[in-house]
Design a protein around this motif. Structure first.
Motif: not given
Length: 350
Positions: A62-65, A127-131
């Motif tokens: 799952l990717w999150f921006f 903007m943060s990007v997490t997975k």
């Protein structure tokens, strides 16, 4: 002469009573408006902010921006963000690739983030990007909802349920799949005076799909005849189901914050009913017993769908117990549901 006697009488009677004189220190206006006071007020009464978030569920990840800040500044970047997200591409292992617009900059990731993207402007917007790995024991929509609720909690907004997802988030084509776009406004939670990050190992092992809720307590209850264990549901401490041929209904018990009116109106929206006012809410409630505690039962039916929802407030916590499904089956299970409520020991989960 009479006046003198009366005055003397007042003094004499006053001396016979024992009175306690208390002293109070009242802060001056300048003290209340000091820089220390204003800083503390700003910390505990933050201004409303806007958050734009994107959840991209894939088969393994799952990717999150997410970006959050000044309402107008974030809203002004919406069209740019949509174009950027449309250009995302995925590899065979669900790895994500993108091309930054002119003026945007990317910073390397760390133990908590895959990357940080700085949008152009002064000051730049972060903007943060997490997975995180996708959980195989939960439906994808539940994982999406759990993360959306985590974000909503950061802006002091009540949680939603899986049934609310299509109303609360926009589906956005991304790559060869679908993502969920969130655009919300609320007051950010006050930051603690001091905050330390958790150990790196803990942070790495904590999947984003479970960050929205606390550890689930174990609640004793008597399971009615014909009811079976249901599939895992987002934030549900108890998940049960009942079926009769093609008709189905589910029972969930969750613990969360929020306003009773907002939650009842959310339930009403799930069956196609309009919202209530505070006065109408009080009139529609029926008192029921939930393991010795007092609960408010709200019955909602529209067409072929019904919800029997119960709200219990216990030691500052709010419990939500819901029977939802095909209207004839929900009505048939009314007595079983109320017997279930009587057996449910919420105190063990407090």
């Amino acid at each position: 002469m009479v006046g003198i006697c009366a005055l003397s009488f007042l003094f004499l009677t006053g001396c016979e009573q024992s009175e306690t004189i208390s002293e109070y220190t009242v802060p001056k206006h300048e003290t209340l408006q000091s820089s220390e006071f204003l800083a503390e007020y700003e910390r505990t009464h933050p201004k409303p902010e806007r958050m734009i978030g994107l959840v991209i569920p894939r088969s393994s990840l799952l990717w999150f921006f997410k970006l959050q800040g000044n309402m107008d500044a974030i809203a002004a970047r919406e069209s740019e963000l949509r174009e950027f997200f449309k250009g995302l591409k995925f590899g065979p292992a669900d790895d994500l690739q993108w091309t930054l617009p002119e003026g945007w900059r990317q910073q390397p990731g760390n133990e908590m983030r895959h990357a940080t993207i700085l949008l152009s402007g002064e000051p730049p917007i972060e903007m943060s990007v997490t997975k995180f790995a996708s959980r195989q024991d939960l439906p994808v929509t539940d994982q999406v909802v759990m993360n959306i609720n985590r974000w909503r909690g950061q802006l002091s907004l009540p949680p939603i349920e899986s049934e609310d997802l299509d109303q609360q988030a926009e589906k956005l084509p991304v790559g060869d799949g679908v993502a969920y776009w969130l655009n919300i406004v609320g007051r950010p939670q006050p930051k603690p005076a001091s905050m330390s990050l958790p150990p790196a190992q803990t942070a790495r092992n904590q999947p984003a799909a479970t960050e929205g809720g606390a550890d689930k307590p174990s609640l004793p209850f008597d399971k009615p005849e014909g009811w079976t264990e249901g599939p895992p549901a987002a934030f549900a401490v108890v998940s049960l189901q009942v079926a009769d041929g093609e008709q189905k209904a589910s029972v969930t018990v969750t613990r969360a914050g929020g306003n009773p009116l907002l939650n009842v109106n959310r339930w009403r929206g799930q069956v196609g009913l309009g919202p209530l006012t505070e006065e109408e809410l009080a009139q529609s409630a029926r008192q029921v017993s939930v393991g010795g505690l007092k609960g408010s039962l709200y019955e909602m039916t529209e067409g072929d769908r019904s919800i029997f929802g119960v709200i219990v407030e216990e030691q500052g916590q709010m419990w939500f117990i819901k029977l939802m499904g095909d209207a004839p089956l929900v009505e048939r299970e009314r007595i079983q549901f109320e017997e279930f409520l009587k057996s449910l020991n919420l105190k063990s989960g407090s």
